[in-house]
Write an enzyme that holds these catalytic residues in place. Structure first.
Site, PDB file in Angstrom:
ATOM      1  N   ILE A  12      45.702  44.357  41.821  1.00 27.75           N
ATOM      2  CA  ILE A  12      44.268  45.235  42.561  1.00 27.75           C
ATOM      3  C   ILE A  12      44.944  47.347  43.413  1.00 27.75           C
ATOM      4  O   ILE A  12      44.789  48.033  43.442  1.00 27.75           O
ATOM      5  CB  ILE A  12      43.674  45.084  43.544  1.00 27.75           C
ATOM      6  CG1 ILE A  12      42.789  43.996  42.354  1.00 27.75           C
ATOM      7  CG2 ILE A  12      42.243  46.129  43.749  1.00 27.75           C
ATOM      8  CD1 ILE A  12      41.735  42.994  43.328  1.00 27.75           C
ATOM      9  N   VAL A  20      47.768  42.978  46.806  1.00 32.47           N
ATOM     10  CA  VAL A  20      45.970  42.481  46.631  1.00 32.47           C
ATOM     11  C   VAL A  20      46.358  42.200  44.784  1.00 32.47           C
ATOM     12  O   VAL A  20      46.585  43.042  43.463  1.00 32.47           O
ATOM     13  CB  VAL A  20      45.163  43.332  47.035  1.00 32.47           C
ATOM     14  CG1 VAL A  20      44.012  42.408  46.657  1.00 32.47           C
ATOM     15  CG2 VAL A  20      44.960  43.691  48.215  1.00 32.47           C
ATOM     16  N   ASP A 133      43.207  48.854  60.288  1.00 33.87           N
ATOM     17  CA  ASP A 133      43.547  49.993  59.269  1.00 33.87           C
ATOM     18  C   ASP A 133      42.416  50.093  59.289  1.00 33.87           C
ATOM     19  O   ASP A 133      42.192  50.474  57.126  1.00 33.87           O
ATOM     20  CB  ASP A 133      44.403  49.406  58.254  1.00 33.87           C
ATOM     21  CG  ASP A 133      44.876  50.801  57.033  1.00 33.87           C
ATOM     22  OD1 ASP A 133      45.254  51.636  57.700  1.00 33.87           O
ATOM     23  OD2 ASP A 133      45.308  49.747  55.824  1.00 33.87           O
TER      24      ASP A 133
END
Length: 634
Positions: A12, A20, A133
């Site tokens: 992803i 991911v 983040d």
């Protein structure tokens, strides 16, 4: 296959601290997202064991966070050289994708998204985790408006040793708080997450990050040199953004106060147990009660514009005044008094309470009812103006003042209404945000080259009607093209049509609908301001070769960019500029119309033209005075 259960199907995404994957949970027969927390390439054999222990603790901490605005963690799995967290797979687009498509968001919508991000962060911080983040790419927005904070791949415990690579703090440069780079920095804290939230809020309403730069040092230098980024379209969000973007984390808004202020922007009731503002505190803060999760209807989008840079820290200089503090205090007072939200707290109530409704009267002589003067209920006259139109309305950052024909007209109208110059407050409004600013009662009047049209006077589906007084000026329609073009030879407007030249204009301007009917080719998506169009026209890499607007607007741009752009002859059609206000404001409209009659009936009108516009139009005499057709009966 992870742990004999999770089959990795397709990546992803990946970043500086992991990867991911979309995966299939064979046991429960569902799709999930699986993220590895470690950047394998950054690990040496000697640090692998310690990194594994640290990642294991972090995965366990993140798994304990249960909040509707934080991604759900299903499982934690450890393999030989990686710690994985298994999360709910979310079918939603990121805030970054949303901003790429819409450029900017309306203030209410941005405040709603910001509030949900903050609620998620408070839950994260309460678990002694720092996200590290926070940025649009790590915020997912569902179609129903629910917001989910994701990607804890570089999250850390508050007070943990900084994780660095090649001596650099890990994270996304434009969102990194300045204190992370100060000597002796304790590393990421909840305050640094709140800084990133401030950057994200700014980006949503202004159309770009406040401190630009591709490298950390560029961003931090920008912060050091220009710690007060220009805020032009944030409206009631401005104090929140300013409070979150203080370089000194001790001066920065704390999470509880920021939440109270965001709720007041939205007109929401305060969350249970929401404390009032005090000294900024940044230990783990208790998560607030999440707001009910109704299906949220996206608000209309407003406006952006070129912004300028920068902010950071750890320099010894006098502390800046805290412009958010007064707003924060007012917010809490409003919450305690149970009043109706930010707009009322600013003295902007319903029309009936502000002298604009037909029922607002005082007893006159002989018992007859007479309207109260607008100023009696409104000690400040709030006027929306443009800031990027030389001659008409231009903002000077150095002097922090507006100048131009529209500004002089605004002051003249205000004087007739009994206001001094100090009692006039200007707010920048771009073309597609003018009606929204009126509807939200952020301004009383808009004097911003606002062309009077029937569709603006009658609300379209999803739109907002406005009332006009005027016109106070008649402008002609025209085009601006590049002086030198290697692709086209453009002599007049017929060449634009014949060659299919892409024409840029401001979103929601009269040109957006009118020009395609006349056979002109428009850019795929129109920006929010004519200045954005001009920026594209000046960029030789852009496919925009022409800008459509009023002759006086384009004349200002031509004067400001000699030898770079050229104005074509005017085309058929005229734009009558009006002073806009909310409908059903007879008192206000009557006073504005009276002022306009006086101004247009004296030398004042010509003097304003000669001072601001004559030089732009080659010292041609002023056009004929327009008839005040929108003031009949007032």
């Amino acid at each position: 296959m992870i742990d004999g259960r999770y089959e990795l199907l397709e990546p992803i995404g990946s970043g500086g601290m992991g990867e991911v994957w979309k995966a299939h949970d064979r046991r429960l027969r569902r799709f999930v997202a699986v993220k590895g927390l470690l950047d394998r390439n950054a690990m040496t054999p000697g640090t692998q064991a310690a990194a594994m222990r640290r990642a294991r603790r972090e995965a366990e901490a993140i798994a304990k966070i249960e909040h509707q605005n934080v991604v759900t963690v299903h499982d934690q799995v450890e393999t030989d050289n990686q710690v994985w967290i298994v999360m709910k797979l979310l079918e939603a687009r990121s805030l970054a994708d949303l901003l790429r498509a819409e450029r900017v968001l309306a203030v209410p919508r941005a405040a709603d998204i910001g509030l949900q991000i903050l609620q998620g962060l408070r839950a994260v911080h309460a678990a002694s985790v720092v996200h590290r983040d926070v940025k649009p790419g790590n915020v997912l927005v569902h179609d129903n408006g629910r917001v989910v904070l994701v990607d804890f791949g570089i999250a850390t415990f508050e007070g943990a040793t900084q994780v660095t690579r090649s001596g650099s703090v890990i994270g996304t440069p434009p969102y990194l708080a300045p204190e992370l780079f100060a000597p002796g920095s304790p590393g990421p804290t909840p305050a640094s997450d709140l800084w990133a939230l401030g950057i994200t809020l700014y980006e949503m309403v202004e159309g770009r990050v406040p401190f630009a730069g591709g490298e950390v040092w560029e961003v931090q230098e920008n912060i050091r040199h220009s710690p007060d980024p220009a805020i032009r379209y944030a409206g009631p969000l401005a104090p929140v953004i300013q409070g979150l973007l203080f370089p000194d984390p001790d001066d920065r808004l704390d999470a509880a106060t920021a939440e109270a202020m965001l709720r007041e922007v939205l007109g929401d009731p305060p969350a249970p147990h929401t404390p009032g503002p005090g000294a900024a505190t940044h230990p783990p803060t208790a998560p607030s009660e999440p707001a009910p999760d109704p299906v949220r209807t996206p608000a209309p989008a407003p406006v952006p514009e070129p912004l300028g840079p920068p902010v950071p820290a750890a320099t010894t200089r006098p502390k800046r005044p805290r412009p958010w503090l007064r707003a924060a205090t007012a917010v809490v007072c409003v919450a305690l008094l149970g009043t109706a939200g930010w707009l009322v707290a600013q003295g902007i109530g319903d029309d009936e309470k502000t002298g604009t409704g037909s029922g607002s009267t005082t007893a006159g002589s002989g018992g007859s009812a007479a309207p109260e003067p607008w100023k009696k209920a409104n000690p400040k006259l709030k006027i929306g103006v443009k800031d990027d139109q030389p001659g008409l309305s231009k903002y000077d950052k150095k002097t922090e003042t507006y100048t131009g024909y529209d500004i002089d007209l605004a002051y003249a109208i205000a004087a007739h209404m009994g206001y001094s110059r100090e009692e006039v407050a200007f707010t920048t409004v771009a073309t597609d945000y003018r009606s929204t600013a009126l509807k939200a009662k952020q301004v009383d009047l808009v004097i911003a080259s606002y062309s009077i049209t029937d569709d603006r006077k009658s609300a379209s589906p999803g739109g907002y009607s406005v009332d006009f007084a005027g016109p106070y000026y008649e402008a002609s329609r025209s085009f601006l093209v590049r002086e030198k073009s290697s692709k086209y030879t453009i002599r007049d407007s017929s060449d634009l049509r014949r060659l299919g030249v892409e024409v840029c204009t401001a979103r929601d301007s009269t040109y957006e609908k009118e020009l395609p009917k006349r056979g002109f080719t428009m850019t795929e998506s129109q920006p929010n301001t004519y200045q954005d169009c001009l920026d594209q026209l000046l960029d030789v890499r852009s496919d925009v070769y022409a800008v459509a607007s009023d002759d006086i607007v384009l004349a200002g741009y031509e004067k400001a960019n000699p030898g770079k752009v050229r104005r074509l002859e005017n085309i058929q059609g005229a734009e009558g500029y009006g002073v806009a206000m909310r409908p059903q404001s007879p008192v206000l409209k009557g006073e504005v119309c009276t002022a306009l009659r006086t101004i247009l009936g004296s030398r004042t009108w010509e003097e304003m033209y000669e001072k601001n516009l004559s030089a732009l139009l080659d010292h041609k005499p002023p056009p004929g005075r327009p008839d005040l057709t929108e003031c009949e009966g007032h």
